[in-house]
Design a protein around this motif. Sequence first.
Motif, short mmCIF file in Angstrom:
data_model
loop_
_atom_site.label_atom_id
_atom_site.label_comp_id
_atom_site.label_asym_id
_atom_site.label_seq_id
_atom_site.Cartn_x
_atom_site.Cartn_y
_atom_site.Cartn_z
N LEU A 64 0.83 -1.21 0.00
CA LEU A 64 0.00 0.00 0.00
C LEU A 64 0.86 1.26 0.00
O LEU A 64 0.50 2.27 -0.62
CB LEU A 64 -0.93 -0.02 1.21
CG LEU A 64 -1.99 -1.14 1.20
CD1 LEU A 64 -2.77 -1.16 2.51
CD2 LEU A 64 -2.94 -0.97 0.02
N THR A 65 2.01 1.20 0.66
CA THR A 65 2.92 2.34 0.65
C THR A 65 3.48 2.58 -0.75
O THR A 65 3.52 3.72 -1.25
CB THR A 65 4.08 2.10 1.64
OG1 THR A 65 3.56 1.98 2.97
CG2 THR A 65 5.09 3.23 1.59
N ALA A 66 3.89 1.49 -1.40
CA ALA A 66 4.41 1.62 -2.77
C ALA A 66 3.34 2.13 -3.72
O ALA A 66 3.61 2.97 -4.60
CB ALA A 66 4.94 0.27 -3.24
N ALA A 67 2.10 1.65 -3.54
CA ALA A 67 1.02 2.09 -4.42
C ALA A 67 0.71 3.58 -4.20
O ALA A 67 0.46 4.31 -5.17
CB ALA A 67 -0.23 1.25 -4.15
N ALA A 68 0.74 4.02 -2.94
CA ALA A 68 0.46 5.43 -2.67
C ALA A 68 1.51 6.33 -3.29
O ALA A 68 1.20 7.40 -3.85
CB ALA A 68 0.40 5.65 -1.16
N ILE A 69 2.77 5.93 -3.23
CA ILE A 69 3.84 6.72 -3.82
C ILE A 69 3.69 6.77 -5.34
O ILE A 69 3.86 7.81 -5.98
CB ILE A 69 5.21 6.16 -3.43
CG1 ILE A 69 5.44 6.33 -1.92
CG2 ILE A 69 6.34 6.84 -4.20
CD1 ILE A 69 6.69 5.64 -1.40
N ALA A 70 3.36 5.60 -5.93
CA ALA A 70 3.23 5.54 -7.38
C ALA A 70 2.04 6.35 -7.89
O ALA A 70 2.11 7.01 -8.93
CB ALA A 70 3.08 4.09 -7.82
N GLU A 71 0.91 6.31 -7.15
CA GLU A 71 -0.29 6.99 -7.61
C GLU A 71 -0.30 8.47 -7.28
O GLU A 71 -0.85 9.29 -8.03
CB GLU A 71 -1.52 6.32 -6.98
CG GLU A 71 -1.72 4.89 -7.46
CD GLU A 71 -2.83 4.19 -6.68
OE1 GLU A 71 -3.52 4.86 -5.88
OE2 GLU A 71 -3.00 2.97 -6.88
N ARG A 72 0.32 8.84 -6.14
CA ARG A 72 0.31 10.25 -5.74
C ARG A 72 1.75 10.69 -5.51
O ARG A 72 2.45 11.00 -6.45
CB ARG A 72 -0.58 10.43 -4.50
CG ARG A 72 -2.05 10.05 -4.78
CD ARG A 72 -2.93 10.27 -3.57
NE ARG A 72 -2.57 9.41 -2.45
CZ ARG A 72 -3.01 8.16 -2.31
NH1 ARG A 72 -3.80 7.64 -3.23
NH2 ARG A 72 -2.66 7.43 -1.26
N SER A 73 2.18 10.74 -4.25
CA SER A 73 3.56 11.07 -3.95
C SER A 73 3.88 10.66 -2.53
O SER A 73 2.99 10.33 -1.74
CB SER A 73 3.82 12.58 -4.10
OG SER A 73 3.31 13.29 -2.98
N ALA A 74 5.15 10.69 -2.17
CA ALA A 74 5.56 10.32 -0.83
C ALA A 74 5.03 11.29 0.21
O ALA A 74 4.96 10.96 1.40
CB ALA A 74 7.08 10.24 -0.75
N LEU A 75 4.62 12.48 -0.22
CA LEU A 75 4.10 13.47 0.72
C LEU A 75 2.77 13.04 1.32
O LEU A 75 2.34 13.57 2.35
CB LEU A 75 3.94 14.83 0.02
CG LEU A 75 5.24 15.48 -0.48
CD1 LEU A 75 4.93 16.78 -1.22
CD2 LEU A 75 6.19 15.73 0.69
N ASP A 76 2.09 12.09 0.67
CA ASP A 76 0.80 11.62 1.17
C ASP A 76 0.93 10.56 2.25
O ASP A 76 -0.06 10.11 2.82
CB ASP A 76 -0.03 11.04 0.02
CG ASP A 76 -0.51 12.12 -0.94
OD1 ASP A 76 -0.58 13.29 -0.51
OD2 ASP A 76 -0.81 11.79 -2.09
N LEU A 77 2.15 10.12 2.53
CA LEU A 77 2.35 9.06 3.51
C LEU A 77 2.38 9.62 4.92
O LEU A 77 2.91 10.71 5.16
CB LEU A 77 3.66 8.32 3.23
CG LEU A 77 3.79 7.66 1.87
CD1 LEU A 77 5.17 7.03 1.73
CD2 LEU A 77 2.71 6.60 1.67
#
Length: 377
Positions: free
Chosen positions: A107-120
Amino acid sequence: MTHGPGEVVVTGVGLALPGVGTPEALLRRTACPVTGPAPEPFDTGARIGRRGHRYKDRATRLALCAALEALRNADLIPSDGEEVTVPGDTVGVVASSNLGNLDTACLTAAAIAERSALDLSPMSLPNASSNVIASWVAIRHGLRGPSLMLCNGATSGLDAVHWGAALVAAGRVRRAVVIGVETHNAVVEDLLGRSAGELLDGAAAVVVEGARWAGARGARAVAVLGPYERRAGLGGCVEALLPDGAAPGVWFTPERYAEGLAGAVPVPGAVPRYDVTRAVGRASGALGVLQCAAAVGWLARAGTGAGTGPGAGTGSAAFEAAGPGAAPGPAPASRQALITSGDDTADAVAGLLLRPAPDRCAPHPARAALISMECSR
């Protein structure tokens, strides 16, 4: 020359499983799987409190529950506390999980790929670390010895028990808590192509300790670790552990082992068999630790004469025959539990013998000077 830790023994067992509270109960459930509705998922909050839940994934919470019970069972933590009563640098942690935090990582990898690391979330990101389970157990209980995480396929759980014992035998620590944990979620179910009902959602833990150190603090051993082997095939692994065709008292088989389908069966048909995964679900990296917990239950039952088949009622007789203060001789094969993980379809097979424990650890000679690599407390 310093005196080593002697044999490595098991002094504590902890379980975090739905509907199973003790090694004996795990053995019974394995022998007679319960039909009907599945038991409720294990309530981690009831054991570690809601504070223990904050910012931790399900696998880590289950591991914390099993580790806490094992440390208390070994009399290393009081019933009303969480800090160990021995120096923290004398205790190590070895955890095994192939899939434990897979959902967080994906889920972390998907969030970075779809949006950016700033959303984590900075509070959840540490859960993506491969060593998060072992690290949290060490942090929670102030364990400052080596902290290891194994993700080693079918043999991972038994490998973890072996490396925990190796740390003790090498003098790096006097004792180690070894945890095996897996959980199911949408990511794991999709990867394995299996439903949640087929997969383990739980954890097991054992405390392995040098017999010398266990005896010094008056701890009772529940089993003795025998030899460990890792081979390419199941037959060769069993033969290395039990040469000359010796029959063990019980065999904890690989996960869903189908006899006769993968070559000659390496253990005589009269030996009782247990597959713990039929009771708790496919266990992956937690399997070997679960098997050790169930084997402790078998040894306890055999020791009271309540067992059936080879080895029933033998208990610690092999140790008692040696006389007070004498080093116990090796237990006959029929009094030992054979544990194997992985079969001939896997990349490797690991095997371990678990032996009955003496009523008390034999006294040891006075301590000599420390070697440079030995734990100093």
